[in-house]
Scaffold this motif. Sequence first.
Motif, short mmCIF file in Angstrom:
data_model
loop_
_atom_site.label_atom_id
_atom_site.label_comp_id
_atom_site.label_asym_id
_atom_site.label_seq_id
_atom_site.Cartn_x
_atom_site.Cartn_y
_atom_site.Cartn_z
N VAL A 1 0.85 -1.19 0.00
CA VAL A 1 0.00 0.00 0.00
C VAL A 1 0.88 1.23 0.00
O VAL A 1 1.75 1.39 0.85
CB VAL A 1 -0.93 0.04 1.24
CG1 VAL A 1 -1.89 1.22 1.13
CG2 VAL A 1 -1.70 -1.25 1.40
N ARG A 2 0.64 2.11 -0.97
CA ARG A 2 1.44 3.34 -1.07
C ARG A 2 1.00 4.36 -0.03
O ARG A 2 -0.18 4.48 0.30
CB ARG A 2 1.28 3.96 -2.47
CG ARG A 2 2.19 5.17 -2.65
CD ARG A 2 1.85 6.04 -3.85
NE ARG A 2 1.54 5.35 -5.05
CZ ARG A 2 2.36 5.23 -6.10
NH1 ARG A 2 3.56 5.74 -6.06
NH2 ARG A 2 1.95 4.62 -7.18
N ASP A 3 2.00 5.09 0.48
CA ASP A 3 1.78 6.20 1.40
C ASP A 3 1.08 5.80 2.70
O ASP A 3 0.31 6.57 3.28
CB ASP A 3 1.00 7.33 0.72
CG ASP A 3 1.76 7.93 -0.45
OD1 ASP A 3 3.01 7.91 -0.40
OD2 ASP A 3 1.11 8.38 -1.41
N ARG A 4 1.32 4.58 3.15
CA ARG A 4 0.86 4.11 4.45
C ARG A 4 2.09 3.56 5.17
O ARG A 4 3.01 3.05 4.54
CB ARG A 4 -0.15 2.96 4.35
CG ARG A 4 -1.41 3.23 3.62
CD ARG A 4 -2.49 3.79 4.53
NE ARG A 4 -3.85 3.66 4.07
CZ ARG A 4 -4.35 4.12 2.94
NH1 ARG A 4 -3.59 4.72 2.07
NH2 ARG A 4 -5.62 3.98 2.65
N THR A 5 2.08 3.65 6.48
CA THR A 5 3.12 2.99 7.24
C THR A 5 2.74 1.52 7.38
O THR A 5 1.57 1.14 7.18
CB THR A 5 3.28 3.61 8.65
OG1 THR A 5 2.09 3.31 9.40
CG2 THR A 5 3.54 5.11 8.58
N ALA A 6 3.69 0.73 7.77
CA ALA A 6 3.41 -0.69 8.00
C ALA A 6 2.33 -0.85 9.06
O ALA A 6 1.41 -1.66 8.91
CB ALA A 6 4.69 -1.42 8.40
N ASP A 7 2.43 -0.08 10.15
CA ASP A 7 1.41 -0.16 11.20
C ASP A 7 0.03 0.20 10.67
O ASP A 7 -0.96 -0.45 11.01
CB ASP A 7 1.77 0.75 12.38
CG ASP A 7 2.90 0.21 13.23
OD1 ASP A 7 3.11 -1.02 13.24
OD2 ASP A 7 3.57 1.02 13.89
N GLU A 8 -0.07 1.24 9.87
CA GLU A 8 -1.36 1.64 9.32
C GLU A 8 -1.93 0.55 8.41
O GLU A 8 -3.13 0.26 8.45
CB GLU A 8 -1.23 2.94 8.53
CG GLU A 8 -0.97 4.15 9.40
CD GLU A 8 -0.56 5.39 8.62
OE1 GLU A 8 -0.71 6.49 9.18
OE2 GLU A 8 -0.10 5.27 7.46
N ALA A 9 -1.09 -0.06 7.60
CA ALA A 9 -1.55 -1.12 6.70
C ALA A 9 -2.05 -2.32 7.50
O ALA A 9 -3.09 -2.90 7.17
CB ALA A 9 -0.43 -1.53 5.76
N VAL A 10 -1.34 -2.69 8.55
CA VAL A 10 -1.77 -3.81 9.39
C VAL A 10 -3.07 -3.46 10.10
O VAL A 10 -3.97 -4.29 10.22
CB VAL A 10 -0.66 -4.22 10.38
CG1 VAL A 10 -1.18 -5.22 11.39
CG2 VAL A 10 0.53 -4.80 9.62
N ASP A 11 -3.20 -2.21 10.58
CA ASP A 11 -4.45 -1.77 11.22
C ASP A 11 -5.64 -1.96 10.29
O ASP A 11 -6.73 -2.34 10.73
CB ASP A 11 -4.36 -0.30 11.64
CG ASP A 11 -3.54 -0.09 12.90
OD1 ASP A 11 -3.22 -1.09 13.59
OD2 ASP A 11 -3.20 1.08 13.18
N GLU A 12 -5.46 -1.70 8.99
CA GLU A 12 -6.54 -1.86 8.02
C GLU A 12 -6.97 -3.32 7.90
O GLU A 12 -8.05 -3.61 7.41
CB GLU A 12 -6.13 -1.32 6.65
CG GLU A 12 -6.03 0.18 6.61
CD GLU A 12 -5.67 0.71 5.23
OE1 GLU A 12 -5.90 0.00 4.23
OE2 GLU A 12 -5.17 1.84 5.16
N LEU A 13 -6.11 -4.22 8.33
CA LEU A 13 -6.43 -5.65 8.30
C LEU A 13 -6.99 -6.12 9.64
O LEU A 13 -7.16 -7.32 9.86
CB LEU A 13 -5.17 -6.45 7.95
CG LEU A 13 -4.61 -6.18 6.56
CD1 LEU A 13 -3.20 -6.73 6.44
CD2 LEU A 13 -5.52 -6.76 5.49
N ALA A 14 -7.28 -5.18 10.53
CA ALA A 14 -7.84 -5.45 11.86
C ALA A 14 -6.90 -6.26 12.74
O ALA A 14 -7.32 -7.00 13.61
CB ALA A 14 -9.21 -6.12 11.75
N ILE A 15 -5.61 -6.12 12.51
CA ILE A 15 -4.58 -6.73 13.36
C ILE A 15 -3.77 -5.56 13.90
O ILE A 15 -3.20 -4.80 13.12
CB ILE A 15 -3.65 -7.66 12.55
CG1 ILE A 15 -4.45 -8.68 11.75
CG2 ILE A 15 -2.62 -8.30 13.45
CD1 ILE A 15 -5.15 -9.74 12.56
N THR A 16 -3.71 -5.40 15.20
CA THR A 16 -3.06 -4.20 15.72
C THR A 16 -1.94 -4.47 16.71
O THR A 16 -1.26 -3.55 17.12
CB THR A 16 -4.09 -3.29 16.40
OG1 THR A 16 -4.74 -4.02 17.43
CG2 THR A 16 -5.11 -2.77 15.41
#
Length: 158
Positions: free
Chosen positions: A10-25
């Motif tokens: 995913v462009r312009d997202r941090t790794a944490d933000e991308a993982v958050d979008e997958l409901a894993i935090t």
Amino acid sequence: MGWNTSVLFVRDRTADEAVDELAITEFSGELVEADQATSALKPDALYAADSGGWAQVWNPRMDVVMGWEPTGPADALVVFFSSVSSTYGFSLFTNGERTRYYVFAEGVAVEDEGTPLPVEAEIAVPTWGPDEDFLWSIITAVTGLRYDEDLRYRVYPV
């Protein structure tokens, strides 16, 4: 050795933000090398890193990343490698809309939606059909990234 995994870029997202979008935090605090993150050595986790303006989240079980869809405008690429079944594919999202979806099994296209990317015509495809090299050519063309054995990944248990 074949690849059996999936990955979300995913462009312009941090790794944490991308993982958050997958409901894993929950980040475990553990960092691993690329060979573990991109393989099924420890399949009960997601592995996330930032590289070149892209977050990448590897999912060896192929159960979390595969269903990802953007919740808003996003440029993203979802790729899966299944050398066991000789099935490979990718979905490209441009500004939140899926613009290309291509899946091939045993060297034959089984899903083919959207306009092929220019790089698809430039890739030398082996006689047995598209494979891991084909997908890495797509990944590089879309993201500018290549496999980086020195990249370290954050571990998120699933």
